[in-house]
Design an enzyme around this catalytic site. Sequence first.
Site, mmCIF file in Angstrom:
data_model
loop_
_atom_site.group_PDB
_atom_site.id
_atom_site.type_symbol
_atom_site.label_atom_id
_atom_site.label_comp_id
_atom_site.label_asym_id
_atom_site.label_seq_id
_atom_site.Cartn_x
_atom_site.Cartn_y
_atom_site.Cartn_z
ATOM 1 C CE1 TYR A 1 36.097 39.941 46.118
ATOM 2 C CE2 TYR A 1 36.203 37.926 47.435
ATOM 3 C CZ TYR A 1 36.781 39.109 46.986
ATOM 4 O OH TYR A 1 38.051 39.446 47.416
ATOM 5 C CG LEU A 2 35.162 35.334 40.455
ATOM 6 C CD1 LEU A 2 35.577 35.469 38.984
ATOM 7 C CD2 LEU A 2 34.793 33.887 40.776
ATOM 8 C CG ASP B 1 36.326 48.257 27.138
ATOM 9 O OD1 ASP B 1 37.391 48.748 26.714
ATOM 10 O OD2 ASP B 1 35.649 48.793 28.036
#
Length: 262
Positions: free
Chosen positions: A80-81, A172
């Site tokens: 988790y950033l 993408d």
Amino acid sequence: MDPLSLLRKAGLEAKGFPAPLHGGDISRVFRVGPYVVKVADHPPPGLFLAEAKGLRALEERGVRVPRVHWWGEEGIVLEYLPPGREDWEGLALMLACLHRRQEETYWAEAGFLGTFPLPGRKGGEWTEFFFSRCVEPLLRATWSQLGELGPRVEALYRRPLPAEGPTPLHGDLWRGNVHFAQGGPALLDPSFFAGERGVDLAMMRLFGGFPGAFWGAYQELYPVPEEVERALSRYQVYYLLAHVHLFGQGYLGALWRAISAS
């Protein structure tokens, strides 16, 4: 599978309760303490393996990404950033550095664009590589929806695309796959392969695109030649075919405009 069960399967301690995060069209995404957990019901086989490989490939080439803690067929566990301020100039620097890197040849492992499976391929001339690996599978999948546009798409790649040389690509790179975190921007959900940077640039111009602050900084760091600019609409056809396949004929108008601009 629920996120806590996936963490237990991964041998990771669950700290806190799952909090939903914004996710994609197939995965459900949660924050659980220091982890981001993505789970899906009946995902295409190999989807999360491809994501893990793509993230590691970008990290090896100097791009900030969330660390991959574990992956399996049911989901993936990432670092988790915590969110931070928008830093478009920092993103431009990171991407210009990525796009300046050289790969030995054009290559791609079998992977996905969204949930659409793409074959592996290595070597050859760029236009033929891009058409056969990226465009042709989607063209076959959408042919019955395209009508007269199908032959026009085929004709686009009879002319050579400009070639600056093979470089690593996110593959993408729309706005939703950029995360402005504390300590600088990071990239998410790659469709990684080695190709021409115009593929990434084209996606960054679709659907509203990146702001002027990004493009001004990127152009200073790694100017885009006019012939690459002119080719961007042909690269956008690839992404628009994917949207026709995944989301329906509402994208045929955008596809027609990209073909006409080519």
